[in-house]
Design a protein around this motif. Structure first.
Motif, PDB file in Angstrom:
ATOM      1  N   LYS A  68       2.296   2.085  -6.351  1.00  0.00           N
ATOM      2  CA  LYS A  68       1.694   1.371  -5.229  1.00  0.00           C
ATOM      3  C   LYS A  68       2.046  -0.100  -5.318  1.00  0.00           C
ATOM      4  CE  LYS A  68      -0.624   4.727  -3.197  1.00  0.00           C
ATOM      5  NZ  LYS A  68      -0.345   5.140  -1.801  1.00  0.00           N
ATOM      6  N   ARG A  88       0.952  -3.665  -4.287  1.00  0.00           N
ATOM      7  CA  ARG A  88      -0.306  -4.306  -3.901  1.00  0.00           C
ATOM      8  C   ARG A  88      -0.113  -5.713  -3.354  1.00  0.00           C
ATOM      9  NH1 ARG A  88      -3.753  -0.021  -3.730  1.00  0.00           N
ATOM     10  NH2 ARG A  88      -3.711   1.170  -5.678  1.00  0.00           N
ATOM     11  N   GLY A 102       0.784  -1.224   0.000  1.00  0.00           N
ATOM     12  CA  GLY A 102       0.000   0.000   0.000  1.00  0.00           C
ATOM     13  C   GLY A 102       0.818   1.275   0.000  1.00  0.00           C
ATOM     14  N   LYS A 103       2.146   1.155   0.197  1.00  0.00           N
ATOM     15  CA  LYS A 103       2.986   2.354   0.241  1.00  0.00           C
ATOM     16  C   LYS A 103       3.467   2.719  -1.159  1.00  0.00           C
ATOM     17  CE  LYS A 103       4.819   1.547   4.892  1.00  0.00           C
ATOM     18  NZ  LYS A 103       6.063   1.363   5.690  1.00  0.00           N
ATOM     19  N   GLU A 104       3.948   3.967  -1.288  1.00  0.00           N
ATOM     20  CA  GLU A 104       4.545   4.392  -2.537  1.00  0.00           C
ATOM     21  C   GLU A 104       5.932   3.778  -2.671  1.00  0.00           C
ATOM     22  OE1 GLU A 104       4.605   8.505  -3.267  1.00  0.00           O
ATOM     23  OE2 GLU A 104       2.507   8.836  -2.793  1.00  0.00           O
TER      24      GLU A 104
END
Length: 745
Positions: free
Chosen positions: A489, A491, A369-371
């Protein structure tokens, strides 16, 4: 008391064990139980911690067993499964995830097959069921086959030892016989006795020669047997590894199958809610929140937006149009890049990529979920070029813009600009490595003015969010500029990279100004399987001077599609919406264009009942084709010929140039451990410089930083806030004056 962490079931000897949730009743619902699969029996045990369980305690704590020989195993949902032994015993079970459920199903099915086979053998031989060999655990070889192999190996080993003993005995007795004959010969006997001794000596010599030959042959046999034994062991290990990989692939396929099942059920029961499903008790699975993720490879095949058919020859003749004359004039012109001989011999190789193994999941499991720009990644997942250099790779097929600048028709020019927008993705098809995130203030120049007529400059103008400004000026009459911000992102199963920003191409002669954006890049199989890349989305190339437009569609990869993979289609239309050219091809190989002679609404219905447009076109002609990769590219990160030269040191570079970056240079040289340490040092230095800058300008809302070679302003075409090249870089290079450059390395 906190619950212990749920372990993933792991085969151990002839058992398979782990935590599974068992349905108890409508009041308590699913309860956590410890299950053990041993000797074809599934035992349920009520314990709080599996580490407290011993063999002696197992018999006291076991609350139930099911004989798998006569049991039925059914799959109910993504994580739910049912084991039933007729009407007497039925277990409704739920695993913690799909992969864990698939492991249990595999283990249970194997144990059931083994139990049935042993029961059949015991019926034939009259032996008791319990005297059969133990069940086969997942990942372990068959017991009977393994015993036969071990027995054969022991027999061969015994015979080899016997041969070795015979070798030693023959050598020992032969030497003793030779010594005895030598002693007799030294007695100097005459007459018949002397002749007999000499005859025996000759025969003993012949025997010794023969025995020595046999000893050498036995020694060679021993060496060969030992060498082949090692090869057999390696081959056996390779087969075991292959079986493990196949099992992992099976788990992945099972997971994808579950996604497809859920997608089908969701389409059939669109009005059913997740709450209604969960309230149905055992046998009713819960929908996974992974359904919200877009899996491009699971996408159903989409209907084409239009159909192309060959134009009627009578229509072409009646209109007085020659198919030969419909080819754009620029197609027959040689590429300007072939007119000049390079003044400098560029390198054609870099150091081979080392074989470093690293567990990606151990690094990225906490980063879902992080960049991507905020994930501290080691250089093991990088390629030895920066993002600025990857932007410069867009110029791999700059000759398309050279040809476009010579077009008389803006519609023909649009075809080349559209092909150029597609060509930039051809370098990514095998490039699964991540480029280095540029440091704030980092630059990269690509001076090919004498060779190809253009000069390119990139600068990292922002760090959070990361943004790079790019400006190219060509002597062939075109200018290219862009500012790209990458949003990414992770996933868990795939990585999405969404480039944000607009690309501008301006042609001096016609004053045509084109803009377009990039599509989404998706990296699949991040954790399990082989990495592969897909490009998907739509691009609108717009000529703001004439109003012409080209709509390009990058079709996502689909298991169900019968069409060619990586397909790109497009239509070039004028400001009134009339189609003039149809583009088709793939983003990793080539693009073609066809002149539209007539268009009409077809009789077939497209999506949502809309009729498809049918274009009658002339014969397709090639617009662009991908250059072949250099020899040995698979060991050099799959770099193209241009990419191999991007990090080549040159004289007169700015002190902020990416080619001076030490961690990137160490990685290219194959010194990855040093590169990782240097990468951490540079990142910490950048963070400390930013903290100091924020202290000096505490009133700034975000980041008080001014780019050195680009200035921030509003784009008059798109209205976006962008960085435009303000000049001065190439003049500073000519003077060799870099006083204003920051110290970033």
């Amino acid at each position: 008391m906190s619950e212990p962490k749920t372990p993933t079931p792991v085969p151990a000897g002839d058992t398979y064990k782990g935590w599974v949730f068992k349905w108890t009743n409508y009041i308590k619902g699913y309860q956590r139980r410890w299950f053990v699969l041993k000797k074809c029996l599934l035992c349920v045990i009520w314990v709080l911690n599996s580490q407290l369980l011993t063999q002696a305690e197992m018999g006291h704590t076991c609350r139930g067993t099911i004989n798998l020989a006569t049991a039925t195993i059914t799959v109910d949902d993504a994580c739910n499964f049912v084991i039933s032994n007729g009407g007497a015993q039925t277990y409704h079970l739920k695993a913690s995830c799909e992969v864990e459920r698939q492991r249990w199903i595999t283990a249970l099915e194997l144990a059931k097959a083994k139990a049935a086979r042993m029961q059949a053998e015991s019926d034939d031989s009259g032996d008791d069921f319990s005297s059969s060999s133990p069940p086969v655990a997942p990942g372990q070889g068959g017991g009977s086959q393994n015993s036969e192999v071990q027995s054969a190996l022991r027999t061969l080993g015994s015979k080899v030892e016997d041969l070795s003993t015979c070798n030693d005995l023959i050598s020992k007795h032969g030497s003793a016989l030779q010594r005895s004959l030598s002693e007799l010969d030294s007695l100097r006997l005459t007459g018949e006795a002397g002749d007999k001794i000499r005859q025996v000596t000759e025969r003993a010599t012949l025997f010794r020669i023969t025995s020595n030959a046999m000893i050498n042959a036995c020694r060679d046999f021993l060496a060969l047997a030992q060498a082949h034994s090692k090869r057999w062991q390696k081959a056996l290990q390779a087969e075991r590894d292959q079986r493990v990989r196949l099992e992992e692939t099976l788990e992945q396929l099972a997971k994808q199958h579950n996604h497809l099942e859920r997608a089908f059920r969701g389409a059939a029961q669109a009005n059913a809610t997740a709450d209604n499903k969960s309230a149905a008790g055992p046998g009713k699975g819960e929908a996974s929140d992974e359904d919200d993720d877009n899996e491009f490879f699971d996408a159903m095949e989409e209907a084409p937006e239009f159909i192309t058919v060959p134009a009627d020859p009578h229509f072409i003749i009646s209109k007085g149009i020659s198919a030969l004359n419909e080819e754009p004039l620029a197609m027959n012109q040689e590429s300007p890049s072939q007119e000049l001989v390079p003044l400098k011999k560029r390198r054609t190789r870099i150091s081979d990529k080392p074989n470093y193994s690293l567990n990606l999941w151990s690094i990225m499991k906490n980063c879902i979920g992080k960049e991507l720009s905020k994930i501290p990644m080691p250089v093991n997942f990088n390629e030895p070029i920066s993002m600025l250099q990857r932007l410069s790779e867009d110029l791999e097929y700059h000759e398309l813009l050279d040809k476009a600048s010579k077009c008389q028709s803006s519609l023909e020019q649009m075809c080349y600009v559209a092909a150029f927008s597609v060509s930039s993705y051809s370098t990514t098809v095998h490039r699964t490595g991540k480029p280095f995130n540029p440091l704030l203030g980092e630059t990269y120049e690509l001076d090919r003015r004498r060779e190809s007529g253009y000069r390119s400059l990139c600068e990292q103008v922002s760090h959070h969010p990361p943004a790079a400004a790019h400006h190219v000026i060509s002597d062939r009459g075109w200018t290219l500029r862009q500012e790209i911000t990458v949003a990414s992102k992770f996933r868990g199963k795939y990585l999405s990279i969404m480039p944000l920003g607009t690309i501008h191409a301006i042609f001096e002669k016609s004053n045509n100004h084109y803009t377009w954006k990039k599509v989404t890049t998706t990296v699949h199989n991040i954790i399990v399987g082989k990495l592969w890349i897909d490009q998907s989305g739509e691009i609108d190339v717009v000529n703001h001077t004439t109003g012409d437009r080209c709509h390009l569609k990058f079709a996502p990869y689909s298991y169900f599609s019968r069409d060619v993979a990586r397909k790109v289609t497009g239509v070039v239309m004028d400001k009134d919406g009339k189609a003039h050219y149809v583009l088709s091809g793939t983003w990793d190989e080539k693009m073609e264009f066809s002149r539209v002679m007539q268009s009409s609404r077809g009789g077939e219905n497209g999506t949502e009942g809309k009729q498809k447009t049918v274009y009658q076109t002339l014969k397709a002609r090639e617009l662009w084709r991908k250059n072949p990769l250099p020899e040995g590219a698979e060991t050099m990160y799959y770099f193209t010929t241009l990419a191999l030269t991007l990090n080549e040191p040159e004289e007169g570079m700015a002190p902020t140039d990416s080619r001076r970056r030490p961690d990137q240079r160490l990685m290219e040289d194959g010194r990855w451990d040093e590169a990782n340490a240097e990468k951490q040092r540079l990142e910490e230095k950048q963070r400390s410089v930013r903290r100091e800058r924020e202290r000096e300008a505490a009133s700034a809302p975000h980041e008080n930083y001014q780019a050195l070679w680009f200035e921030r302003c509003e784009d008059r075409i798109t209205g976006e806030q962008v960085h435009i090249y303000k000049g001065g870089y190439w003049e500073a290079k000519d003077r060799g004056s870099w006083e204003g450059c920051p110290d970033i390395f």
